[in-house]
Design an enzyme around this catalytic site. Structure first.
Site, short mmCIF file in Angstrom:
data_model
loop_
_atom_site.label_atom_id
_atom_site.label_comp_id
_atom_site.label_asym_id
_atom_site.label_seq_id
_atom_site.Cartn_x
_atom_site.Cartn_y
_atom_site.Cartn_z
CG ASP A 1 -0.36 0.01 2.52
OD1 ASP A 1 0.88 -0.10 2.60
OD2 ASP A 1 -1.09 0.13 3.52
CB SER A 2 4.57 1.71 -0.13
OG SER A 2 4.79 0.58 -0.96
CG ASP B 1 0.42 -3.99 2.27
OD1 ASP B 1 0.23 -4.68 3.28
OD2 ASP B 1 1.19 -3.02 2.23
CE LYS C 1 3.18 -5.72 3.97
NZ LYS C 1 2.68 -4.65 4.86
CD GLU D 1 0.80 -1.47 8.03
OE1 GLU D 1 0.56 -0.67 8.96
OE2 GLU D 1 1.16 -1.10 6.90
CD GLU E 1 8.06 -0.11 7.39
OE1 GLU E 1 7.08 -0.84 7.10
OE2 GLU E 1 8.24 1.03 6.91
O1 KIV Z 1 3.55 -1.14 1.60
C1 KIV Z 1 4.71 -1.55 1.54
O2 KIV Z 1 5.44 -1.32 0.56
C2 KIV Z 1 5.22 -2.31 2.67
C3 KIV Z 1 6.70 -2.56 2.71
C4 KIV Z 1 7.38 -1.34 3.18
C5 KIV Z 1 7.05 -3.74 3.52
O3 KIV Z 1 4.50 -2.67 3.54
#
Ligand code: KIV
Length: 264
Positions: A44-45, A83, A112, A114, A182
């Site tokens: 989600d970056s 994510d 994924k 968090e 992280e």
């Molecule tokens: O969203 C993302 O790119 C991430 C990485 C920084 C692990 O969660």
């Protein structure tokens, strides 16, 4: 055949390092896959790297599904991990519903999410019950950036380090197949790695983790002004792109592009 979550798990037992990078689109996913990266994370970056937001909080399910679809279309070998965006896994039912969308319609092999025992107390268990492979994420949690008062190294204080370690062990027991750590001190990254069965994948967590992940745009030098200490830039595509664009503009203005051989 794509790498499976089970194969990622077994890499730890074999002592083999795991490579992971983010991708959000078809062309880069194709390059990463052909280069042999184990895990392609549709992070989600994307909200920051591609859309220019200050954090990841505005990223939606629709955004993530579209980017995951594009990445999945390109990938033959790597494990594609989607994510789960902010607000998509607030309770176990929502987590299962949205994770299924990533697997059924967008072609991901795992999701994924968090947080540890407070944030995702029952979500991982619910996903595992449905046979959905889950990657955990502890340490600096970008989706909690407001609560955590900004992007910073986490786990420097003893109590914070203890909580992160407890969260990692909790997620491991819940059955995650891997764990992103992280931005924590390297000793904590190593301690977590020794304390869990699943492989750890560090980003700013030192060399003692079982694998590493970076945001591709950081590695390629495509990111803006903020460059965390842990980022190593392997190419400077910002400069190269700028030079290519300037050459193109000069060629157009001075009549050197297109040539006859480039015309119909
Ligand atoms: O969203 C993302 O790119 C991430 C990485 C920084 C692990 O969660």
């Amino acid at each position: 055949m794509r790498i499976t979550p089970e194969e990622i798990l077994s890499k730890k037992k074999q002592g083999k390092k795991i490579t992971a990078l983010t991708a959000y689109d078809y062309p880069f996913a194709k390059i990463l896959d052909a280069a042999g990266v184990d895990i392609i994370l549709v992070g989600d970056s994307v909200g920051m790297a591609l859309f220019g937001h200050v954090d990841t909080l505005s990223v939606t399910m629709a955004d993530m599904l579209r980017h995951t679809e594009a990445v999945s279309r390109a990938v033959q070998h790597a494990l594609v991990v989607a994510d789960m965006p902010y607000g998509s896994y607030d309770d176990p039912a929502a987590a299962v519903k949205h994770a299924r969308m990533f697997l059924q319609t967008a072609g991901a092999g795992a999701v994924k999410l968090e947080g540890g025992s407070q944030r995702v107390h029952t979500q991982v268990e619910a996903l595992r019950r449905e046979g959905i492979a889950v990657m955990g994420h502890v340490g600096m949690l970008p989706q909690s950036v407001k609560e955590l008062k900004g992007y910073r190294v986490r786990g420097r204080a003893t109590e914070e380090a203890r909580q992160i370690l407890e969260d990692a062990v909790f997620l491991d027991r819940q059955g995650v197949f891997s764990l992103v750590i992280e931005c924590v001190p390297k000793d904590l990254g190593s301690e977590i790695t020794r304390s869990v069965q699943c492989p750890t994948i560090g980003i700013g967590a030192g060399a003692g983790t079982d694998g590493q992940v970076l945001v591709l745009y950081d590695l390629l030098g495509l990111q803006g002004t903020v460059k965390p200490k842990f980022v190593r830039t392997y190419a400077d595509l910002s400069v190269q792109t700028s030079e290519a664009v300037k050459r193109y503009c000069r060629d157009v203005i001075e009549g050197r592009y297109p040539l006859d051989s480039e015309s119909y």
